[in-house]
Enzyme design. Structure first.
Site, PDB file in Angstrom:
ATOM      1  N   GLU A   1      -3.768  -9.893   3.684  1.00  0.00           N
ATOM      2  CA  GLU A   1      -4.546  -9.611   4.899  1.00  0.00           C
ATOM      3  C   GLU A   1      -5.643 -10.636   5.162  1.00  0.00           C
ATOM      4  O   GLU A   1      -5.914 -11.002   6.308  1.00  0.00           O
ATOM      5  CB  GLU A   1      -5.158  -8.205   4.815  1.00  0.00           C
TER       6      GLU A   1
ATOM      7  N   GLU B   1       0.822  -1.207   0.000  1.00  0.00           N
ATOM      8  CA  GLU B   1       0.000   0.000   0.000  1.00  0.00           C
ATOM      9  C   GLU B   1       0.862   1.265   0.000  1.00  0.00           C
ATOM     10  O   GLU B   1       0.468   2.287  -0.565  1.00  0.00           O
ATOM     11  CB  GLU B   1      -0.959  -0.040   1.190  1.00  0.00           C
TER      12      GLU B   1
END
Length: 257
Positions: free
Chosen positions: A131, A111
């Site tokens: 995740e 990210e």
């Protein structure tokens, strides 16, 4: 220190320095990164930044799951407030940022890459948003940015399986500007840095601002969008210096004003 911060001339180098944890970000590192981005944004002498991780194994492996912050996922999500995981994934920094991806870029590490403007990766780099494998979701830009930057199904496949993808396999989708052997990574980054520093700083900020601020607008509205950065560049001394230097056959001397 968990983050090394060096300024040399007009260039800032930011290195997450936790190689024993694959440069995973804990609370202290998160806070320090936020301070550094603020300093970069408020220092007019800094015209470019390079973000990387220490060592050769990882750029950043995301959040340090060994640390128990006591913060619920919902509370974290509500508290992001546009700043993003490291203060870069969702924050609209005006300074150009190059990601020097030397190894694993996972979760929040990927990210961070998504928040950069230019991405230079070693052939040994691998990217992923794992995740879901630990009961989390990519809150800090992954879910909204990745499907906008690469084909939707490729992005969803990465997020919904947690699979890692090699730099050379990811390159054709347009997320990476250059993929080079590890021994050539620094030279390649330096070439991009020099190209950026050769350009007028206000022009770069205007290009970055308009491209990001108008991505959701119809074409004609985007053409007419009154970006503050664009107006500043058009009215700057540098806007006169560039043509003058061209006519006089000399390198321009940018003042950033």
């Amino acid at each position: 220190m968990s983050v090394d911060f060096e300024i040399s001339g007009n260039l800032a180098r930011v290195t997450i320095n936790r190689p024993d944890s694959l440069n995973a970000v804990d609370t202290a590192t998160h806070a320090r990164l936020g301070e550094i981005w603020t300093e970069i944004e408020t220092n007019p002498d800094i015209r470019c930044a390079v973000l990387t991780g220490a060592g050769s194994k990882a750029f950043c492996a995301g959040a340090d799951l060994k640390e128990n912050t006591g913060l619920s996922g919902v509370d974290y999500w509500k508290g992001i407030s546009g700043a993003g995981f490291p203060g870069i994934a969702l924050r609209q920094m005006s300074t150009p940022v190059i990601a020097r991806v030397n190894g694993l870029a996972l979760g929040g590490g990927l990210e961070m890459v998504l928040g950069c403007d230019i991405v230079i990766a070693a052939t040994t780099a691998r990217f992923g948003l794992p995740e879901a494998k630990v009961g989390r979701v990519p809150l800090d830009g992954g879910m909204v940015l990745l499907p906008r930057l690469i084909p939707r199904n490729i992005a969803l496949g990465m997020m919904m399986t947690g699979r890692l993808i090699d730099a050379e396999a990811l390159e054709p989708y347009g997320l990476l500007n250059s993929v080079v052997p590890p021994e050539d990574l620094d030279d390649e980054v330096d070439r991009w840095v020099q190209d950026l520093l050769a350009c007028a700083p206000l022009s770069l900020k205007a290009i970055k601002a308009v491209s990001r601020q108008t991505a959701h607008l119809p074409l004609q509205d985007a053409y007419q969008y009154p970006s503050e950065e664009l107006v500043a560049a058009l009215l700057s001394e540098d806007a006169d210096e560039g043509p003058a230097a061209f006519r006089e056959k000399r390198p321009p001397v940018w003042k950033g004003r």
